[in-house]
Motif scaffolding. Structure first.
Motif, PDB file in Angstrom:
ATOM      1  N   ALA A  70      28.258  37.628  89.962  1.00  0.00           N
ATOM      2  CA  ALA A  70      28.977  38.885  90.174  1.00  0.00           C
ATOM      3  C   ALA A  70      30.362  38.554  90.713  1.00  0.00           C
ATOM      4  N   GLY A  71      31.254  39.551  90.663  1.00  0.00           N
ATOM      5  CA  GLY A  71      32.595  39.377  91.190  1.00  0.00           C
ATOM      6  C   GLY A  71      33.576  38.864  90.155  1.00  0.00           C
ATOM      7  N   GLU A  72      34.786  38.613  90.615  1.00  0.00           N
ATOM      8  CA  GLU A  72      35.869  38.166  89.745  1.00  0.00           C
ATOM      9  C   GLU A  72      36.489  36.895  90.300  1.00  0.00           C
ATOM     10  N   VAL A  73      36.944  36.024  89.402  1.00  0.00           N
ATOM     11  CA  VAL A  73      37.609  34.799  89.807  1.00  0.00           C
ATOM     12  C   VAL A  73      38.646  34.438  88.755  1.00  0.00           C
ATOM     13  N   SER A  74      39.803  33.981  89.229  1.00  0.00           N
ATOM     14  CA  SER A  74      40.827  33.484  88.308  1.00  0.00           C
ATOM     15  C   SER A  74      41.503  32.277  88.933  1.00  0.00           C
ATOM     16  N   VAL A  75      41.868  31.326  88.088  1.00  0.00           N
ATOM     17  CA  VAL A  75      42.579  30.119  88.507  1.00  0.00           C
ATOM     18  C   VAL A  75      43.755  29.943  87.561  1.00  0.00           C
ATOM     19  N   CYS A  76      44.957  29.926  88.109  1.00  0.00           N
ATOM     20  CA  CYS A  76      46.180  29.830  87.295  1.00  0.00           C
ATOM     21  C   CYS A  76      46.235  30.951  86.269  1.00  0.00           C
ATOM     22  N   GLY A  77      45.724  32.122  86.635  1.00  0.00           N
ATOM     23  CA  GLY A  77      45.738  33.273  85.740  1.00  0.00           C
ATOM     24  C   GLY A  77      44.695  33.227  84.649  1.00  0.00           C
ATOM     25  N   LEU A  78      43.781  32.254  84.703  1.00  0.00           N
ATOM     26  CA  LEU A  78      42.759  32.099  83.672  1.00  0.00           C
ATOM     27  C   LEU A  78      41.378  32.389  84.245  1.00  0.00           C
ATOM     28  N   SER A  79      40.499  32.887  83.402  1.00  0.00           N
ATOM     29  CA  SER A  79      39.107  33.079  83.775  1.00  0.00           C
ATOM     30  C   SER A  79      38.367  31.771  83.489  1.00  0.00           C
ATOM     31  N   PRO A  80      37.819  31.104  84.515  1.00  0.00           N
ATOM     32  CA  PRO A  80      37.356  29.724  84.350  1.00  0.00           C
ATOM     33  C   PRO A  80      36.339  29.476  83.246  1.00  0.00           C
ATOM     34  N   VAL A  81      35.322  30.337  83.084  1.00  0.00           N
ATOM     35  CA  VAL A  81      34.283  30.032  82.100  1.00  0.00           C
ATOM     36  C   VAL A  81      34.745  30.320  80.673  1.00  0.00           C
ATOM     37  N   PRO A  82      35.177  31.544  80.345  1.00  0.00           N
ATOM     38  CA  PRO A  82      35.579  31.791  78.944  1.00  0.00           C
ATOM     39  C   PRO A  82      36.826  31.038  78.519  1.00  0.00           C
ATOM     40  N   GLN A  83      37.686  30.638  79.473  1.00  0.00           N
ATOM     41  CA  GLN A  83      38.914  29.920  79.137  1.00  0.00           C
ATOM     42  C   GLN A  83      38.896  28.500  79.702  1.00  0.00           C
ATOM     43  N   ARG A  84      37.729  27.898  79.671  1.00  0.00           N
ATOM     44  CA  ARG A  84      37.546  26.608  80.317  1.00  0.00           C
ATOM     45  C   ARG A  84      38.407  25.511  79.701  1.00  0.00           C
ATOM     46  N   THR A  85      38.582  25.512  78.385  1.00  0.00           N
ATOM     47  CA  THR A  85      39.381  24.475  77.738  1.00  0.00           C
ATOM     48  C   THR A  85      40.829  24.555  78.173  1.00  0.00           C
ATOM     49  N   ARG A  86      41.391  25.763  78.197  1.00  0.00           N
ATOM     50  CA  ARG A  86      42.769  25.932  78.657  1.00  0.00           C
ATOM     51  C   ARG A  86      42.890  25.592  80.141  1.00  0.00           C
ATOM     52  N   LEU A  87      41.865  25.973  80.914  1.00  0.00           N
ATOM     53  CA  LEU A  87      41.895  25.707  82.349  1.00  0.00           C
ATOM     54  C   LEU A  87      41.931  24.207  82.631  1.00  0.00           C
ATOM     55  N   ALA A  88      41.200  23.432  81.823  1.00  0.00           N
ATOM     56  CA  ALA A  88      41.139  21.986  82.048  1.00  0.00           C
ATOM     57  C   ALA A  88      42.518  21.333  81.980  1.00  0.00           C
ATOM     58  N   LEU A  89      43.442  21.933  81.250  1.00  0.00           N
ATOM     59  CA  LEU A  89      44.792  21.391  81.123  1.00  0.00           C
ATOM     60  C   LEU A  89      45.653  21.698  82.336  1.00  0.00           C
ATOM     61  N   THR A  90      45.215  22.625  83.193  1.00  0.00           N
ATOM     62  CA  THR A  90      46.035  23.049  84.331  1.00  0.00           C
ATOM     63  C   THR A  90      45.463  22.630  85.677  1.00  0.00           C
ATOM     64  N   ILE A  91      44.254  22.050  85.691  1.00  0.00           N
ATOM     65  CA  ILE A  91      43.641  21.643  86.954  1.00  0.00           C
ATOM     66  C   ILE A  91      43.260  20.161  86.906  1.00  0.00           C
ATOM     67  N   GLY A  92      43.146  19.577  88.081  1.00  0.00           N
ATOM     68  CA  GLY A  92      42.599  18.232  88.228  1.00  0.00           C
ATOM     69  C   GLY A  92      41.427  18.304  89.187  1.00  0.00           C
ATOM     70  N   VAL A  93      40.427  17.481  88.954  1.00  0.00           N
ATOM     71  CA  VAL A  93      39.210  17.504  89.768  1.00  0.00           C
ATOM     72  C   VAL A  93      38.854  16.082  90.162  1.00  0.00           C
ATOM     73  N   VAL A  94      38.589  15.881  91.453  1.00  0.00           N
ATOM     74  CA  VAL A  94      38.119  14.589  91.950  1.00  0.00           C
ATOM     75  C   VAL A  94      36.847  14.830  92.744  1.00  0.00           C
ATOM     76  N   PHE A  95      35.739  14.330  92.248  1.00  0.00           N
ATOM     77  CA  PHE A  95      34.464  14.384  92.961  1.00  0.00           C
ATOM     78  C   PHE A  95      34.170  12.977  93.472  1.00  0.00           C
ATOM     79  N   GLY A  96      33.997  12.843  94.794  1.00  0.00           N
ATOM     80  CA  GLY A  96      33.843  11.538  95.405  1.00  0.00           C
ATOM     81  C   GLY A  96      32.673  10.734  94.868  1.00  0.00           C
ATOM     82  N   GLN A  97      31.640  11.412  94.348  1.00  0.00           N
ATOM     83  CA  GLN A  97      30.442  10.703  93.897  1.00  0.00           C
ATOM     84  C   GLN A  97      30.289  10.696  92.381  1.00  0.00           C
ATOM     85  N   ARG A  98      31.328  11.148  91.666  1.00  0.00           N
ATOM     86  CA  ARG A  98      31.288  11.136  90.206  1.00  0.00           C
ATOM     87  C   ARG A  98      32.597  10.572  89.676  1.00  0.00           C
ATOM     88  N   SER A  99      32.536   9.985  88.485  1.00  0.00           N
ATOM     89  CA  SER A  99      33.709   9.313  87.942  1.00  0.00           C
ATOM     90  C   SER A  99      34.132   9.923  86.614  1.00  0.00           C
TER      91      SER A  99
END
Length: 317
Positions: A70-99
């Motif tokens: 439920a609820g709403e979420v946006s990152v860089c003006g994008l909806s993360p799940v339906p626009q996940r491919t476009r979102l991947a170009l605008t964010i970086g992710v570092v997980f300490g236990q994954r490579s």
């Protein structure tokens, strides 16, 4: 518009719980429970909470890995799940236990492959890599296969990999976990310089509160999926009564009933030759002046409140 915006964000999971030897029934567990939060461009935000508070679940919804219940979420003006491919170009992710690096390839080749994955122009890729090589001191192990790198070297490689496509937002989940002191300092210094430029918005989740103190002006604390604090570290100390402590070494022992205006005597050690006072205001100078007029002070130290202590008290409350 905020770079990251959450309104009423919620995530429920359905789990099966045993009832007797054969019967199992479904139960709903709420991991994130109606978070309202906005993060502006260029902010460095510490996002912390005890185990099971909902930190990683929140990050997974922000990066499009999980769909909100439920609820709403946006990152860089994008909806993360339906626009996940476009979102991947605008964010970086570092997980300490994954490579995100190729385990059997030299680090240099992983960076080259990521340029093609993200379709980064050669010039921009080279400029960003040059900066990371200098700040993170990558040159000595650029030609080493990832599987042969130490944990600290690999984390520096992970940070570089997350930044080569020029993201606007960087999500960091336990980036210093398991690192030695030297590697931690290198990572923190790099992130501090990156954040100081104001070009990248950073969200940092960690159990190492020294990372938060050195990098983040804003601290968001969640517990049971809800925000319980959103503000500065100083505001957190003020809210939970944290005080600076004045520790003094004396030529002559103090009496247990010794009093000095503006401070509270909390401990006497070394036969009364060492005293600890909690300051009742933020001004230490007046207390020090009064104390030196009443007692023979040999040495003194001002100890800032411990964020780990105040966060632990917040969790307990």
């Amino acid at each position: 518009m905020s770079v990251i915006a959450m309104r009423g964000l919620r995530k429920d999971f359905t789990v099966r719980v045993g009832r007797g030897r054969l019967r199992r029934e479904k139960r709903t567990v709420t991991a994130v429970d109606g978070i309202d939060l906005g993060i502006e461009r260029g902010e460095m935000v510490g996002y912390i909470g005890p185990n099971g508070a909902g930190k990683s679940t929140t990050l997974k919804m922000l990066t499009g890995v999980l769909t909100p219940s439920a609820g709403e979420v946006s990152v860089c003006g994008l909806s993360p799940v339906p626009q996940r491919t476009r979102l991947a170009l605008t964010i970086g992710v570092v997980f300490g236990q994954r490579s995100q690096l190729w385990w059997d390839l030299p680090l240099r080749d992983s960076f080259a492959l990521l340029r093609h994955v993200y379709r980064v122009p050669a010039g921009a890729h080279a400029a960003r890599l040059r900066r990371c090589r200098a700040l993170l001191e990558l040159d000595e192990f650029l030609d080493t296969p990832v599987r042969q790198l130490s944990l600290g070297q690999r984390m520096r490689g992970e940070l570089t990999a997350a930044l080569l496509h020029g993201p606007s937002v960087l999500f960091l989940d336990e980036p210093t976990i398991g690192l030695d002191v030297v590697s931690k300092q290198a990572v923190r210094s790099f992130l501090a310089e990156l954040g100081g430029s104001g070009d990248v918005t950073m969200v940092l989740t960690t159990h190492d509160l020294a990372d938060i103190e050195r990098l983040c002006r804003r601290l968001v604390v969640i517990d049971h999926g809800r925000v319980v604090h959103d503000g500065t570290i100083e505001a957190l100390h003020a809210r939970y009564g944290s005080r600076r402590r004045l520790v003094v070494d004396l030529d002559a022992p103090l009496a247990p009933d010794f009093a000095v205006p503006g401070a509270e005597l909390v401990a006497l050690d070394a036969g009364g030759h060492r005293a600890s006072f909690d300051l009742l205001s933020s001004v230490a100078g007046a207390v020090v002046a009064e104390l030196t007029s009443l007692a023979a002070v040999r040495d003194l130290a001002l100890v800032e409140p411990d964020i780990e202590d105040v966060v632990a008290r917040l969790y307990r409350s």
